[in-house]
Design a protein around this motif. Structure first.
Motif, PDB file in Angstrom:
ATOM      1  N   ARG A  43       0.831  -1.214   0.000  1.00 54.92           N
ATOM      2  CA  ARG A  43       0.000   0.000   0.000  1.00 54.92           C
ATOM      3  C   ARG A  43       0.864   1.262   0.000  1.00 54.92           C
ATOM      4  NH1 ARG A  43      -5.481  -1.709   1.853  1.00 54.92           N
ATOM      5  NH2 ARG A  43      -5.229  -3.862   2.465  1.00 54.92           N
ATOM      6  N   ALA A  44       2.032   1.135  -0.597  1.00 53.03           N
ATOM      7  CA  ALA A  44       2.968   2.261  -0.660  1.00 53.03           C
ATOM      8  C   ALA A  44       2.415   3.349  -1.579  1.00 53.03           C
ATOM      9  CB  ALA A  44       4.323   1.787  -1.176  1.00 53.03           C
ATOM     10  N   PRO A  45       2.765   4.598  -1.308  1.00 53.83           N
ATOM     11  CA  PRO A  45       2.276   5.710  -2.133  1.00 53.83           C
ATOM     12  C   PRO A  45       3.051   5.808  -3.450  1.00 53.83           C
ATOM     13  CG  PRO A  45       3.717   6.552  -0.440  1.00 53.83           C
ATOM     14  CD  PRO A  45       3.583   5.073  -0.189  1.00 53.83           C
ATOM     15  N   LEU A  46       2.874   4.792  -4.279  1.00 55.85           N
ATOM     16  CA  LEU A  46       3.548   4.731  -5.573  1.00 55.85           C
ATOM     17  C   LEU A  46       2.510   4.716  -6.689  1.00 55.85           C
ATOM     18  CD1 LEU A  46       6.137   1.947  -4.716  1.00 55.85           C
ATOM     19  CD2 LEU A  46       6.596   4.398  -4.919  1.00 55.85           C
ATOM     20  N   LEU A  47       2.913   5.195  -7.839  1.00 57.35           N
ATOM     21  CA  LEU A  47       2.076   5.143  -9.030  1.00 57.35           C
ATOM     22  C   LEU A  47       2.785   4.255 -10.046  1.00 57.35           C
ATOM     23  CD1 LEU A  47       1.298   8.951  -9.305  1.00 57.35           C
ATOM     24  CD2 LEU A  47      -0.243   7.162  -8.484  1.00 57.35           C
ATOM     25  N   GLY A  48       2.014   3.531 -10.831  1.00 51.86           N
ATOM     26  CA  GLY A  48       2.611   2.630 -11.800  1.00 51.86           C
ATOM     27  C   GLY A  48       1.971   2.731 -13.159  1.00 51.86           C
ATOM     28  N   SER A  49       2.715   2.259 -14.139  1.00 52.36           N
ATOM     29  CA  SER A  49       2.247   2.153 -15.507  1.00 52.36           C
ATOM     30  C   SER A  49       3.065   1.059 -16.168  1.00 52.36           C
ATOM     31  CB  SER A  49       2.417   3.490 -16.249  1.00 52.36           C
ATOM     32  OG  SER A  49       1.708   3.463 -17.468  1.00 52.36           O
ATOM     33  N   THR A  50       2.716   0.727 -17.391  1.00 46.14           N
ATOM     34  CA  THR A  50       3.472  -0.274 -18.135  1.00 46.14           C
ATOM     35  C   THR A  50       3.777   0.257 -19.519  1.00 46.14           C
ATOM     36  OG1 THR A  50       1.447  -1.341 -18.907  1.00 46.14           O
ATOM     37  CG2 THR A  50       2.446  -2.236 -16.906  1.00 46.14           C
ATOM     38  N   SER A  51       4.814  -0.305 -20.099  1.00 47.31           N
ATOM     39  CA  SER A  51       5.181   0.041 -21.459  1.00 47.31           C
ATOM     40  C   SER A  51       5.884  -1.155 -22.080  1.00 47.31           C
ATOM     41  CB  SER A  51       6.106   1.259 -21.473  1.00 47.31           C
ATOM     42  OG  SER A  51       6.520   1.541 -22.798  1.00 47.31           O
ATOM     43  N   LEU A  52       5.238  -1.791 -23.017  1.00 44.80           N
ATOM     44  CA  LEU A  52       5.818  -2.921 -23.744  1.00 44.80           C
ATOM     45  C   LEU A  52       6.386  -3.991 -22.821  1.00 44.80           C
ATOM     46  CD1 LEU A  52       7.576  -0.833 -26.522  1.00 44.80           C
ATOM     47  CD2 LEU A  52       5.376  -2.015 -26.669  1.00 44.80           C
ATOM     48  N   GLY A  53       5.643  -4.335 -21.762  1.00 43.42           N
ATOM     49  CA  GLY A  53       6.064  -5.380 -20.848  1.00 43.42           C
ATOM     50  C   GLY A  53       6.968  -4.928 -19.735  1.00 43.42           C
ATOM     51  N   ASP A  54       7.314  -3.659 -19.696  1.00 40.10           N
ATOM     52  CA  ASP A  54       8.113  -3.107 -18.602  1.00 40.10           C
ATOM     53  C   ASP A  54       7.172  -2.478 -17.579  1.00 40.10           C
ATOM     54  OD1 ASP A  54      10.377  -3.757 -20.068  1.00 40.10           O
ATOM     55  OD2 ASP A  54      10.778  -1.709 -20.709  1.00 40.10           O
ATOM     56  N   LEU A  55       7.597  -2.471 -16.321  1.00 42.22           N
ATOM     57  CA  LEU A  55       6.865  -1.816 -15.248  1.00 42.22           C
ATOM     58  C   LEU A  55       7.564  -0.499 -14.948  1.00 42.22           C
ATOM     59  CD1 LEU A  55       4.744  -1.794 -12.948  1.00 42.22           C
ATOM     60  CD2 LEU A  55       6.455  -3.008 -11.555  1.00 42.22           C
ATOM     61  N   ILE A  56       6.805   0.588 -14.932  1.00 43.95           N
ATOM     62  CA  ILE A  56       7.349   1.917 -14.668  1.00 43.95           C
ATOM     63  C   ILE A  56       6.692   2.436 -13.395  1.00 43.95           C
ATOM     64  CG2 ILE A  56       7.644   4.256 -15.559  1.00 43.95           C
ATOM     65  CD1 ILE A  56       7.156   2.944 -18.381  1.00 43.95           C
ATOM     66  N   VAL A  57       7.517   2.828 -12.416  1.00 49.76           N
ATOM     67  CA  VAL A  57       7.008   3.226 -11.109  1.00 49.76           C
ATOM     68  C   VAL A  57       7.567   4.600 -10.737  1.00 49.76           C
ATOM     69  CG1 VAL A  57       6.903   2.605  -8.655  1.00 49.76           C
ATOM     70  CG2 VAL A  57       6.858   0.816 -10.402  1.00 49.76           C
ATOM     71  N   VAL A  58       6.676   5.459 -10.235  1.00 52.70           N
ATOM     72  CA  VAL A  58       7.060   6.785  -9.742  1.00 52.70           C
ATOM     73  C   VAL A  58       6.416   6.977  -8.375  1.00 52.70           C
ATOM     74  CG1 VAL A  58       7.271   7.749 -12.071  1.00 52.70           C
ATOM     75  CG2 VAL A  58       5.128   8.003 -10.830  1.00 52.70           C
ATOM     76  N   ASP A  59       6.909   7.982  -7.645  1.00 57.28           N
ATOM     77  CA  ASP A  59       6.266   8.286  -6.366  1.00 57.28           C
ATOM     78  C   ASP A  59       5.190   9.344  -6.584  1.00 57.28           C
ATOM     79  OD1 ASP A  59       8.131  10.285  -6.879  1.00 57.28           O
ATOM     80  OD2 ASP A  59       8.721  10.515  -4.807  1.00 57.28           O
ATOM     81  N   ARG A  60       4.332   9.513  -5.587  1.00 59.29           N
ATOM     82  CA  ARG A  60       3.246  10.495  -5.664  1.00 59.29           C
ATOM     83  C   ARG A  60       3.751  11.856  -5.253  1.00 59.29           C
ATOM     84  NH1 ARG A  60      -2.296   7.919  -5.071  1.00 59.29           N
ATOM     85  NH2 ARG A  60      -1.848   5.725  -5.172  1.00 59.29           N
ATOM     86  N   PRO A  61       3.112  12.900  -5.709  1.00 57.48           N
ATOM     87  CA  PRO A  61       1.995  12.983  -6.650  1.00 57.48           C
ATOM     88  C   PRO A  61       2.478  12.728  -8.079  1.00 57.48           C
ATOM     89  CG  PRO A  61       2.748  15.180  -6.104  1.00 57.48           C
ATOM     90  CD  PRO A  61       3.554  14.221  -5.261  1.00 57.48           C
ATOM     91  N   VAL A  62       1.532  12.709  -9.020  1.00 55.02           N
ATOM     92  CA  VAL A  62       1.903  12.486 -10.417  1.00 55.02           C
ATOM     93  C   VAL A  62       2.961  13.512 -10.801  1.00 55.02           C
ATOM     94  CG1 VAL A  62       1.101  12.476 -12.810  1.00 55.02           C
ATOM     95  CG2 VAL A  62      -0.371  11.566 -11.011  1.00 55.02           C
ATOM     96  N   PRO A  63       4.115  13.037 -11.242  1.00 57.52           N
ATOM     97  CA  PRO A  63       5.200  13.979 -11.524  1.00 57.52           C
ATOM     98  C   PRO A  63       4.974  14.774 -12.804  1.00 57.52           C
ATOM     99  CG  PRO A  63       5.838  11.757 -12.123  1.00 57.52           C
ATOM    100  CD  PRO A  63       4.483  11.658 -11.483  1.00 57.52           C
ATOM    101  N   ARG A  64       5.550  15.956 -12.804  1.00 56.97           N
ATOM    102  CA  ARG A  64       5.573  16.770 -14.019  1.00 56.97           C
ATOM    103  C   ARG A  64       6.884  16.511 -14.734  1.00 56.97           C
ATOM    104  NH1 ARG A  64       1.829  21.316 -13.800  1.00 56.97           N
ATOM    105  NH2 ARG A  64       0.816  21.266 -11.780  1.00 56.97           N
ATOM    106  N   ALA A  65       6.863  16.639 -16.038  1.00 55.30           N
ATOM    107  CA  ALA A  65       8.070  16.399 -16.835  1.00 55.30           C
ATOM    108  C   ALA A  65       9.111  17.472 -16.562  1.00 55.30           C
ATOM    109  CB  ALA A  65       7.703  16.376 -18.313  1.00 55.30           C
ATOM    110  N   PRO A  66      10.379  17.140 -16.584  1.00 50.38           N
ATOM    111  CA  PRO A  66      10.902  15.771 -16.740  1.00 50.38           C
ATOM    112  C   PRO A  66      10.832  15.021 -15.415  1.00 50.38           C
ATOM    113  CG  PRO A  66      12.708  17.308 -16.563  1.00 50.38           C
ATOM    114  CD  PRO A  66      11.445  18.130 -16.525  1.00 50.38           C
ATOM    115  N   TRP A  67      10.508  13.745 -15.474  1.00 47.11           N
ATOM    116  CA  TRP A  67      10.349  12.955 -14.273  1.00 47.11           C
ATOM    117  C   TRP A  67      11.236  11.721 -14.337  1.00 47.11           C
ATOM    118  CZ3 TRP A  67       8.221   8.288 -15.783  1.00 47.11           C
ATOM    119  CH2 TRP A  67       7.467   8.295 -16.960  1.00 47.11           C
ATOM    120  N   GLY A  68      11.610  11.252 -13.159  1.00 42.90           N
ATOM    121  CA  GLY A  68      12.404  10.036 -13.050  1.00 42.90           C
ATOM    122  C   GLY A  68      11.513   8.886 -12.638  1.00 42.90           C
TER     123      GLY A  68
END
Length: 127
Positions: A43-68
């Motif tokens: 239940r960590a405050p993380l956000l996730g997405s996927t791209s071509l089978g990769d998992l992409i994770v960032v911390d909250r809030p939704v980052p603005r570009a450029p983001w790591g």
């Protein structure tokens, strides 16, 4: 340094279902499903997405570009390791870092990156 396009998070339940389905068809994705399950369990405050089978994770809030992001590279990714049974996890952005380890170390390696880059700890595991 980092990605310049907007980050579009997906619900963790949807990401988990996607990786469970991939792992059922291709056991090489088992460790990816385990990483996502560990995020759900934490239940960590993380956000996730996927791209071509990769998992992409960032911390909250939704980052603005450029983001790591912390990226867990899928077995058939263009960025995948060449050693069968290994996983590549990297931090993309300022202070980038890459590590490749056996898939058995995927979950602890993921949390090492998330803790080191975002300061987010996994939930304590009950025995």
């Amino acid at each position: 340094m980092g990605w310049l396009y907007p980050f579009r998070p997906r619900p963790w339940a949807d990401i988990a279902a996607e990786f469970r389905q991939l792992a059922a068809a291709r056991p090489a994705y088992d460790h990816m499903a385990e990483v996502v399950e560990s995020v759900l369990d934490s239940r960590a405050p993380l956000l996730g997405s996927t791209s071509l089978g990769d998992l992409i994770v960032v911390d909250r809030p939704v980052p603005r570009a450029p983001w790591g992001a912390v990226v867990v590279t899928g077995p058939w990714s263009q960025r995948a390791v060449m050693v069968p049974g290994w996983v590549r996890i990297e931090h993309v952005g300022t202070g980038g870092e890459v590590a490749e380890r056996p898939v058995a170390e995927a979950v602890p390696l993921f949390w090492r990156f998330v803790t080191g880059k975002f300061g987010v700890l996994p939930a304590p595991q009950m025995s």
